[in-house]
Design an enzyme around this catalytic site. Structure first.
Site, PDB file in Angstrom:
ATOM      1  N   VAL A 178       0.856  -1.194   0.000  1.00  0.00           N
ATOM      2  CA  VAL A 178       0.000   0.000   0.000  1.00  0.00           C
ATOM      3  C   VAL A 178       0.889   1.240   0.000  1.00  0.00           C
ATOM      4  O   VAL A 178       2.102   1.148   0.156  1.00  0.00           O
ATOM      5  CB  VAL A 178      -0.955   0.016   1.222  1.00  0.00           C
ATOM      6  CG1 VAL A 178      -1.895  -1.169   1.173  1.00  0.00           C
ATOM      7  CG2 VAL A 178      -0.193   0.041   2.529  1.00  0.00           C
ATOM      8  N   CYS A 179       0.260   2.407  -0.153  1.00  0.00           N
ATOM      9  CA  CYS A 179       0.995   3.662  -0.158  1.00  0.00           C
ATOM     10  C   CYS A 179       1.825   3.788   1.124  1.00  0.00           C
ATOM     11  O   CYS A 179       1.323   3.404   2.179  1.00  0.00           O
ATOM     12  CB  CYS A 179       0.032   4.850  -0.250  1.00  0.00           C
ATOM     13  SG  CYS A 179      -0.717   4.983  -1.871  1.00  0.00           S
ATOM     14  N   PRO A 180       3.002   4.342   1.061  1.00  0.00           N
ATOM     15  CA  PRO A 180       3.640   4.980  -0.102  1.00  0.00           C
ATOM     16  C   PRO A 180       4.564   4.053  -0.887  1.00  0.00           C
ATOM     17  O   PRO A 180       5.258   4.514  -1.776  1.00  0.00           O
ATOM     18  CB  PRO A 180       4.463   6.069   0.569  1.00  0.00           C
ATOM     19  CG  PRO A 180       4.931   5.434   1.847  1.00  0.00           C
ATOM     20  CD  PRO A 180       3.836   4.478   2.263  1.00  0.00           C
TER      21      PRO A 180
END
Lengths: 82, 169
Positions: A12-14
């Site tokens: 997932v981000c980042p």
């Protein structure tokens, strides 16, 4: 001209954007990078980054919740060498 | 299938306006701004009864009027709102064919999620809410705690990103 592939499913981000930025350094101008991600926000911020860098790209949805972003490093340089 | 790049997600400001309107409507009907974590702490307090505690006597819950309200209520407004949040997000993903079970790539991501969840839960109790209850509700009512929360979000997120870059990668 070479093709590169980055499987970023499960991140997932980042992380997807950071990994993409790191990978793009290995590419020569005109090379193609294909990224697979299942995180919608990562699609958005990789697109924003690619726009900012001036790279041309396409987004496909491969299956439910999985996207493939195909981008070319430095489109202008690529076109000039044609 | 080719995705139309310009339509990938609505602009951020549309979401901001919608959240503002919905929060106003919620405040109108329930006299409370939107919050997420307070309901969870009631559930957490209730769960500790398993170990023989009586959370209704704790000062924290006494201040939130758990005792006066006749004890723990599973269908309290906060719980319904949280259930609605999850259902709403599910249907939004479902109708756009984006629903998918997503599994972290590495074991350390599970550990990070667990530690992050505990820290966020603890922090939300200390701060009087999360980024929704304290920041959105607090700033909207011009309470100082919302603004302080907002300012310290930045170093917190910066540190979180640095740690993610270092360990979750």
């Amino acid at each position: 001209m070479a093709d590169y592939y980055l499987d970023l499913t499960g991140f997932v981000c980042p992380v997807p954007l950071i990994r993409t930025k790191e990978k793009i350094k290995e590419l020569a101008f005109g090379d193609i990078l294909s990224i697979k991600t299942e995180h919608p926000r990562a699609v958005r911020n990789i697109m924003d980054w690619a726009c900012h860098e001036g790279y041309s790209f396409d987004v496909d949805d491969e299956e439910n919740g999985v996207w493939r972003i195909t981008l070319r490093k430095g489109q202008e340089e690529y076109n000039e060498s044609q | 299938m080719k995705v139309n790049k310009s339509s990938f997600g609505i602009p951020y400001w549309v979401g901001a306006v919608l959240l503002g309107l919905l929060n106003t409507a919620l405040f109108y009907v329930s006299s409370k701004p939107w919050g997420i974590t307070t309901a969870m702490s009631f559930w957490g307090g209730e769960a500790t009864k398993f170990f023989g505690t009586s959370p209704e006597n704790w000062r924290f819950f006494a201040e939130l009027q758990l005792a006066q309200a006749g004890g723990f209520q599973p269908l309290m407004a906060g719980t319904l709102l949280n259930a609605g949040l999850i259902l709403g997000v599910f249907f939004a993903a479902f109708i756009h064919n984006e629903f998918r079970f997503r599994w972290p790539r590495h074991g350390k991501q599970y550990l990070a999620a667990l530690i992050g969840g505990l820290l966020m839960g603890y922090g939300a109790r200390l701060a009087g809410g999360c980024s929704v209850g304290a920041l959105v509700g607090g700033t909207a009512s011009l309470s100082l705690h919302g603004w302080i929360f907002g300012i310290f979000l930045f170093p917190g997120v910066w540190l979180g990103l640095k740690l993610a870059q270092k360990y979750l990668y």
